[in-house]
Design a protein around this motif. Structure first.
Motif, PDB file in Angstrom:
ATOM      1  N   ASN A  65       0.855  -1.012  -0.085  1.00  0.00           N
ATOM      2  CA  ASN A  65      -0.170  -0.142   0.095  1.00  0.00           C
ATOM      3  C   ASN A  65       0.889   1.146  -0.055  1.00  0.00           C
ATOM      4  N   ALA A  66       2.150   1.234   0.165  1.00  0.00           N
ATOM      5  CA  ALA A  66       2.774   1.918   0.454  1.00  0.00           C
ATOM      6  C   ALA A  66       3.440   2.738  -1.221  1.00  0.00           C
ATOM      7  N   GLY A  67       3.029   1.711  -2.073  1.00  0.00           N
ATOM      8  CA  GLY A  67       3.357   2.013  -3.415  1.00  0.00           C
ATOM      9  C   GLY A  67       2.313   2.942  -4.377  1.00  0.00           C
ATOM     10  N   GLN A  68       2.937   3.208  -5.407  1.00  0.00           N
ATOM     11  CA  GLN A  68       1.878   3.794  -6.371  1.00  0.00           C
ATOM     12  C   GLN A  68       1.371   2.937  -7.564  1.00  0.00           C
ATOM     13  N   ASN A  69       0.159   2.935  -7.770  1.00  0.00           N
ATOM     14  CA  ASN A  69      -0.632   2.520  -8.772  1.00  0.00           C
ATOM     15  C   ASN A  69      -0.594   0.880  -8.614  1.00  0.00           C
ATOM     16  N   ASN A  70      -0.629   0.641  -7.474  1.00  0.00           N
ATOM     17  CA  ASN A  70      -0.805  -0.948  -7.054  1.00  0.00           C
ATOM     18  C   ASN A  70      -2.302  -1.381  -7.027  1.00  0.00           C
ATOM     19  N   ILE A  71      -2.671  -2.592  -7.280  1.00  0.00           N
ATOM     20  CA  ILE A  71      -3.981  -2.825  -6.860  1.00  0.00           C
ATOM     21  C   ILE A  71      -4.108  -4.157  -6.195  1.00  0.00           C
ATOM     22  N   ALA A  72      -4.520  -4.216  -5.001  1.00  0.00           N
ATOM     23  CA  ALA A  72      -4.665  -5.582  -4.433  1.00  0.00           C
ATOM     24  C   ALA A  72      -5.933  -6.377  -4.351  1.00  0.00           C
ATOM     25  N   THR A  73      -7.013  -5.495  -4.802  1.00  0.00           N
ATOM     26  CA  THR A  73      -8.367  -6.304  -5.033  1.00  0.00           C
ATOM     27  C   THR A  73      -9.075  -5.759  -5.925  1.00  0.00           C
ATOM     28  N   GLY A  74      -9.966  -6.386  -6.732  1.00  0.00           N
ATOM     29  CA  GLY A  74     -10.752  -5.742  -7.677  1.00  0.00           C
ATOM     30  C   GLY A  74     -10.261  -5.992  -9.116  1.00  0.00           C
ATOM     31  N   TYR A  75      -8.931  -6.683  -9.338  1.00  0.00           N
ATOM     32  CA  TYR A  75      -8.496  -6.784 -10.509  1.00  0.00           C
ATOM     33  C   TYR A  75      -8.747  -8.228 -10.983  1.00  0.00           C
ATOM     34  N   THR A  76      -9.217  -8.448 -12.318  1.00  0.00           N
ATOM     35  CA  THR A  76      -9.390  -9.780 -12.934  1.00  0.00           C
ATOM     36  C   THR A  76      -8.413  -9.921 -14.006  1.00  0.00           C
ATOM     37  N   PRO A  77      -7.346 -11.073 -14.032  1.00  0.00           N
ATOM     38  CA  PRO A  77      -6.767 -11.109 -15.083  1.00  0.00           C
ATOM     39  C   PRO A  77      -7.513 -11.647 -16.399  1.00  0.00           C
ATOM     40  N   THR A  78      -6.818 -10.843 -17.593  1.00  0.00           N
ATOM     41  CA  THR A  78      -7.393 -11.161 -18.948  1.00  0.00           C
ATOM     42  C   THR A  78      -6.517 -11.577 -19.829  1.00  0.00           C
ATOM     43  N   PHE A  79      -5.292 -12.245 -19.262  1.00  0.00           N
ATOM     44  CA  PHE A  79      -4.276 -12.600 -20.091  1.00  0.00           C
ATOM     45  C   PHE A  79      -4.918 -13.768 -21.365  1.00  0.00           C
ATOM     46  N   SER A  80      -4.271 -13.640 -22.556  1.00  0.00           N
ATOM     47  CA  SER A  80      -4.202 -14.590 -23.359  1.00  0.00           C
ATOM     48  C   SER A  80      -3.149 -15.712 -23.162  1.00  0.00           C
ATOM     49  N   GLN A  81      -3.118 -16.975 -23.050  1.00  0.00           N
ATOM     50  CA  GLN A  81      -2.171 -17.982 -23.184  1.00  0.00           C
ATOM     51  C   GLN A  81      -1.624 -17.848 -21.716  1.00  0.00           C
ATOM     52  N   GLY A  82      -2.360 -17.183 -20.749  1.00  0.00           N
ATOM     53  CA  GLY A  82      -1.851 -16.987 -19.349  1.00  0.00           C
ATOM     54  C   GLY A  82      -0.729 -15.952 -19.235  1.00  0.00           C
TER      55      GLY A  82
END
Length: 504
Positions: free
Chosen positions: A435-452
């Motif tokens: 939480n001390a960093g910038q532009n991090n997201i700990a919750t609410g993010y869903t991966p949308t990768f292709s091929q992982g």
């Protein structure tokens, strides 16, 4: 898949890519000293192999030992001398593979002092041409000693492949089928004599032996030490346990300096760690670490290098597994290591464990920080669908000492939550640092990768941090993750088991 099926599949991929590939099955196995003593087994990635696509060459180049044929007679096995001094080249020749017969050492140990190398010993330079296949059996490994170099400089269309006899003979896909590569250098490590209270300006006495093979030593006083080149290289089915908690990895870097080039390297199917850094300053770029059993990227003994563009995934590891185990282990004074580890990592993807993976009772995390290490993680994603795997763990009060580890533009999505909070050691440490960093997201993010690992819309929508102030080695970037889009093809052509590539 049968051995014959592997041969046909790989012959097709060779025709398409120009690689030296395709292996048959049932070829003669050449016993080596100690073979069969240390294997840990386990299951590997896909099917396939590496080897010849026609008939074996009639003989071996001058200076190599003719050990007969393997891969159902399609490859001539040419033994590398067990001690390489002076200059030796492994030339590319159709129908030839080079055998690590027992232990192969490049040079003898010149000691920790780059300005005053030991007398009475000799260095070596082992050059490996693009397209060459090098292989070993169980308990066989390659060592580059302090003061020597290995130049393994492949190309995208003709990578250099280090693999196992099992793989070339078309055997089942297993881990730990040969020992792997150990590179020992003269860059600083933080293992110092017991009476040392501060890290010395000339750390020639801060050297240490490899836990698994105690005749190998690393460390010294040359941050810019040069152990050679690893570029467009695959390392497959490597690693084994020599003794309890003492293992060889896919590639072991011990005190390796930043004069060494490591770029476009894949380590696949390692029985222990894919890569482990024991101190040193070596910088690495474009690593593909797949289907390892313990850790993907492990650091100890004061590693201070930088790493950029890292694909780091394992679906079903069989040990206490993390994508990144960042440790500062070594000699300490006042609770902190004499030389504090400070890895810098930018543009990475960590994926650990499938939702239905079966794990033992030990702890697994995407990333663990411990042992008083500093670390900077930028522009990355840590994710796991497994319900018992958290993203980040922090251990040791010394790890929370200023200057602390940092995170910037890192996204988390793990089945057991973003942080390991059940740890009585530093239960609030991960959240505090993140939480001390910038532009991090700990919750609410869903991966949308292709091929992982190829960025999708949710990754492309994240703000990237400028990594250059953290390390001059880093390249400027405008995205998080290791691969920006389907048009970003740095991993194409020289890897196995990834999108559109041949099976490993």
């Amino acid at each position: 898949m049968t051995a014959l099926g592997k041969l046909r599949l790989l012959a097709l991929s060779v025709a398409a890519s120009g690689l030296l590939a395709a292996c048959g099955g049932g070829g003669s196995s050449i016993a080596s000293p100690g073979e069969g003593q240390f294997a840990t087994g386990g299951t590997g990635g896909g099917s396939g192999g590496s080897g010849g696509s026609g008939s074996a060459s009639a003989d071996c180049p001058t200076g190599f030992i003719n050990l007969g044929t393997i891969a159902n007679g399609t490859l001539r096995s040419c033994g590398i001398p067990r001690l390489v001094t002076g200059a030796l080249t492994l030339p590319y020749r159709p129908g030839t593979a080079y055998r690590i017969d027992g232990k192969v050492e490049v040079g003898q140990d010149l000691g920790p002092d780059a300005q005053n190398p030991r007398t009475g010993v000799s260095s070596g330079v082992l050059t490996i041409e693009p397209g060459v296949v090098v292989f070993g059996g169980i308990a066989e490994y390659l060592v580059v000693n302090r003061g020597s170099r290995m130049i393994a400089d492949g190309t995208a269309s003709r990578p250099i492949i280090f693999t196992s006899l099992n793989d070339l003979n078309g055997g089942p896909d297993l881990k730990g089928q040969w020992g792997g590569i150990v590179i020992a250098g003269r860059a600083p490590i933080n293992r110092c004599p017991p009476t040392t209270t501060t890290f010395p300006a000339n750390p020639v006495n801060c050297e240490y032996r490899f836990e698994a093979i105690q005749t190998i030593n690393w460390g010294g006083n040359a941050a810019n030490d040069n152990s050679g080149v690893l570029r467009y290289v695959q390392v497959k089915e490597a690693g084994y346990e020599v003794a309890p908690n003492e293992e060889l990895n896919g590639i072991t870097f011990g005190g390796v300096g930043n004069g060494t080039v490591v770029d476009f390297v894949q380590v696949h199917g390692g029985a222990d760690d894919a890569v482990e850094f024991f101190g040193g300053t070596v910088n690495v770029r474009r690593l593909v670490l797949t289907e390892w059993d313990d850790d993907g990227f492990d650091t100890d003994e004061g590693y201070t290098g930088s790493a950029q563009y890292i694909i780091n995934t394992s679906d079903r590891p069989s040990e206490e597994a993390r994508c990144f185990e960042i440790s500062g282990a070594g000699s300490t004074s006042g609770g902190l290591p004499l030389l504090r580890a400070h890895p810098k990592v930018s543009n990475f993807v960590c994926r650990l464990g499938l939702a239905n993976s079966t794990f033992d009772s030990r702890q697994h995390q995407g990333l663990v920080l411990n042992g008083g290490t500093r670390a900077d993680f930028l522009n990355g994603v840590i994710y796991s669908a497994h319900p018992s795997i958290p993203c980040i763990d922090v251990d040791g009060s010394s790890t929370m000492t200023e200057p602390r580890p940092t995170f910037a533009s890192v996204a988390l999505s793990c089945g057991a939550g973003p942080f390991r909070t059940t740890d009585n050691d530093q239960p609030t440490g991960p959240e505090t640092l993140f939480n001390a960093g910038q532009n991090n997201i700990a919750t609410g993010y869903t991966p949308t990768f292709s091929q992982g690992f190829i960025n999708g819309s949710n990754e492309s929508g994240r703000v990237a941090a400028n990594p250059i102030p953290v390390s001059s080695f880093f390249l400027a970037t405008t995205y998080i993750g290791a691969v920006s889009s389907l048009n970003d093809n740095w991993y194409v052509g020289w890897t196995c088991g990834l999108a559109g590539a041949a099976s490993c």
